[in-house]
Design an enzyme around this catalytic site. Structure first.
Site, PDB file in Angstrom:
ATOM      1  N   ARG A  21       0.839  -1.164  -0.066  1.00  0.00           N
ATOM      2  CA  ARG A  21       0.079   0.021  -0.279  1.00  0.00           C
ATOM      3  C   ARG A  21       0.781   1.275  -0.203  1.00  0.00           C
ATOM      4  NH1 ARG A  21      -5.453  -1.378   2.109  1.00  0.00           N
ATOM      5  NH2 ARG A  21      -5.483  -3.513   2.463  1.00  0.00           N
ATOM      6  N   SER A 136     -21.744 -14.802  12.795  1.00  0.00           N
ATOM      7  CA  SER A 136     -21.092 -13.666  12.276  1.00  0.00           C
ATOM      8  C   SER A 136     -21.243 -13.767  10.816  1.00  0.00           C
ATOM      9  CB  SER A 136     -19.525 -13.741  12.916  1.00  0.00           C
ATOM     10  OG  SER A 136     -18.860 -12.495  12.131  1.00  0.00           O
ATOM     11  N   SER A 188     -19.472  -1.744   3.237  1.00  0.00           N
ATOM     12  CA  SER A 188     -18.778  -0.434   2.826  1.00  0.00           C
ATOM     13  C   SER A 188     -18.229  -0.647   1.455  1.00  0.00           C
ATOM     14  CB  SER A 188     -18.116   0.379   3.800  1.00  0.00           C
ATOM     15  OG  SER A 188     -16.686  -0.589   4.027  1.00  0.00           O
ATOM     16  N   HIS A 216     -21.065   2.889   8.581  1.00  0.00           N
ATOM     17  CA  HIS A 216     -21.204   3.399   7.183  1.00  0.00           C
ATOM     18  C   HIS A 216     -22.498   4.192   7.150  1.00  0.00           C
ATOM     19  CE1 HIS A 216     -17.289   2.663   5.687  1.00  0.00           C
ATOM     20  NE2 HIS A 216     -17.293   1.387   6.657  1.00  0.00           N
ATOM     21  N   THR A 244     -19.532   4.918  14.874  1.00  0.00           N
ATOM     22  CA  THR A 244     -18.242   5.770  14.559  1.00  0.00           C
ATOM     23  C   THR A 244     -18.650   7.259  14.656  1.00  0.00           C
ATOM     24  OG1 THR A 244     -16.165   5.980  13.504  1.00  0.00           O
ATOM     25  CG2 THR A 244     -18.320   5.731  12.124  1.00  0.00           C
ATOM     26  N   LYS A 247     -16.596   8.953  10.517  1.00  0.00           N
ATOM     27  CA  LYS A 247     -17.211   8.882   9.018  1.00  0.00           C
ATOM     28  C   LYS A 247     -18.301  10.239   8.880  1.00  0.00           C
ATOM     29  CE  LYS A 247     -15.746   4.550   8.023  1.00  0.00           C
ATOM     30  NZ  LYS A 247     -15.123   4.065   9.354  1.00  0.00           N
ATOM     31  N   THR A 276      -6.949   2.697  27.723  1.00  0.00           N
ATOM     32  CA  THR A 276      -6.679   3.709  26.873  1.00  0.00           C
ATOM     33  C   THR A 276      -6.979   4.897  27.208  1.00  0.00           C
ATOM     34  OG1 THR A 276      -6.464   4.000  24.294  1.00  0.00           O
ATOM     35  CG2 THR A 276      -8.554   3.430  25.129  1.00  0.00           C
ATOM     36  N   THR A 277      -6.207   5.911  26.687  1.00  0.00           N
ATOM     37  CA  THR A 277      -6.514   7.234  26.964  1.00  0.00           C
ATOM     38  C   THR A 277      -7.832   7.770  26.241  1.00  0.00           C
ATOM     39  OG1 THR A 277      -4.437   7.914  27.139  1.00  0.00           O
ATOM     40  CG2 THR A 277      -5.864   9.636  26.705  1.00  0.00           C
ATOM     41  N   THR A 362      -8.813  -6.349   1.551  1.00  0.00           N
ATOM     42  CA  THR A 362     -10.173  -5.578   1.752  1.00  0.00           C
ATOM     43  C   THR A 362     -11.161  -6.266   1.128  1.00  0.00           C
ATOM     44  OG1 THR A 362      -8.698  -3.737   2.214  1.00  0.00           O
ATOM     45  CG2 THR A 362     -10.965  -3.321   1.932  1.00  0.00           C
TER      46      THR A 362
END
Length: 409
Positions: A21, A136, A188, A216, A244, A247, A276-277, A362
């Site tokens: 990539r 799943s 997506s 999405h 999220t 996006k 985690t912070t 992907t």
């Protein structure tokens, strides 16, 4: 021992498989999106971004920027540590209340990214249910796959959106066994949508919990931007909604909305939350501003759908191989990783159009494509220029166009 060789060999394998990539050095310009500056090897160049997941351009919205700047000026930039150490910053509390209201749930919990919310959310919930069986969808995102894997539970993969297969797996399970069905609302890479009500029907029939990934779709669908589940009138049937802030809301971070007991459990047990912070106050304030705006404003959603529809129509008229999609995702089929990368490079270098190639892993091998995501700010002239550029690249690379006359002929 030549440790360096392990890593150079790993990189060589990616190059050989045409999976290495390359990231473009881009500088978005607030107020001018989708225009950006590409810092190319030859120097800065103006380009048009056609593959951003800032679907509605909220990353440049004055309300969002204003909330971030005002909060940074008033509270500083950082969160000060994990929430267990530094406490909750007040904008984060406000954000979680806004998210719970968006999805009509009792509570919400914000994570540092959508990836983390899936990975730690799925694994934590499943581990806390003894002998849990996870079902799943085969096309679930890597973050969900990792969440399932880290749960160390029994799992079954059902064929993508195949309700007969899901029912077969549910019917074959022990009725007394806890079961968790995990799926996305909008996939997506192809732009297809899950049959949410049918999944809920099966989950109800066989006593399973439901976990939906709306990353999405939040901000994009539903009367207030609650996602596909809101559009379908199914939010109340879903046990756990994951989304999220990175996006449609134009910021960064992930979250889970659910009943109060589930959220408190994640807050208390999920390692990806505990260690985690926290999101910084300016980011939380900006995300809250975006959510509040999109709850009340439909202009962005309506304009976005109009732009996506026109893009599909113009590209199809130009005989380009647009893959069928009922949503805002506009995939253009290539089918070869090397040609996909070449097409992307030519678009950027010769036409000032940035579209990242989508290759394996992907998407499955042989289905490589360019994934185009129009925004409310891609006007007719930009869409027409995109079609002309794609046709030029397709002809230069001898990629197949569909039968029929070109739109310009």
């Amino acid at each position: 021992m030549n440790y360096q060789a392990y890593f150079t060999d790993a990189l060589a394998r990616l190059h050989a498989e045409r999976r290495y990539r390359v990231f473009a050095d881009l500088e978005r310009i607030a107020g001018r999106f989708p225009h950006a500056v590409w810092h190319s090897p030859q120097g800065p160049r103006d380009v048009i971004i056609w593959c951003s997941n800032d679907y509605l351009g909220m990353g440049q919205h004055p309300k969002v920027i204003g909330a971030m700047v005002e909060t940074a000026t008033r509270m500083g930039t950082g969160a000060g540590g994990t929430r267990n150490i530094a406490g909750n910053n007040h904008p984060l509390v406000q954000l979680e209340r806004e998210l719970a209201d968006l999805h009509r749930k009792e509570a919400a919990l914000v994570f540092t990214s959508g990836y983390i919310s899936n990975e730690t959310g799925i694994s934590t919930l499943a581990r806390l249910m003894p002998n849990c069986l996870i079902l799943s969808d085969a096309w679930n995102h890597n973050s969900m796959i990792e969440g399932v894997r880290q749960a160390h539970c029994e799992k079954r993969i059902f064929r993508h959106n195949d309700m007969a297969h899901l029912q077969e797996l549910l019917a074959g399970a022990d009725p007394a066994q806890p079961k968790l069905v995990v799926f996305e609302s909008l996939y997506s890479m192809d732009g297809d949508v899950a049959p949410v009500h049918r999944i809920c029907d099966l989950a109800q029939r066989y006593g399973a919990m439901t976990y939906i990934d709306e990353v999405h779709a939040v901000g994009m669908y539903g009367a207030r931007g609650g996602g596909i589940a809101e559009r379908e009138g199914a939010m109340g049937r879903i046990d756990v909604i994951e989304g999220t802030l990175a996006k449609a809301f134009g910021c960064v971070g992930g979250y889970i909305a659910a009943g109060a007991a589930i959220i408190d459990t994640l807050r208390s047990y999920a390692p990806g939350f505990i260690f985690t912070t926290a999101l910084p106050p300016p980011v939380a304030a900006a995300a809250t501003a975006a959510i509040r705006h999109l709850k009340a404003s439909n202009w962005e959603r309506e304009r976005h759908q109009d732009r996506a529809a026109r893009t599909k129509s113009v590209l199809a008229a130009a005989r380009l191989p647009v893959m069928m999609s009922l949503t805002h995702i506009v995939p253009v089929f290539v089918g070869d990783p090397e040609l996909c990368k070449e097409a992307s490079d030519l678009l950027l270098a010769d036409h000032g159009i940035y579209i990242q190639p989508i290759n394996y892993p992907t998407v499955p091998k042989g289905t490589e494509r360019l994934r185009i995501t129009p925004s409310p700010y891609h006007d007719d002239a930009l869409i027409d220029a995109l079609a002309d550029a794609l046709v030029d690249v397709w002809q230069r690379l001898k990629l197949p166009l569909k039968a029929g006359a070109l739109a310009a002929e």
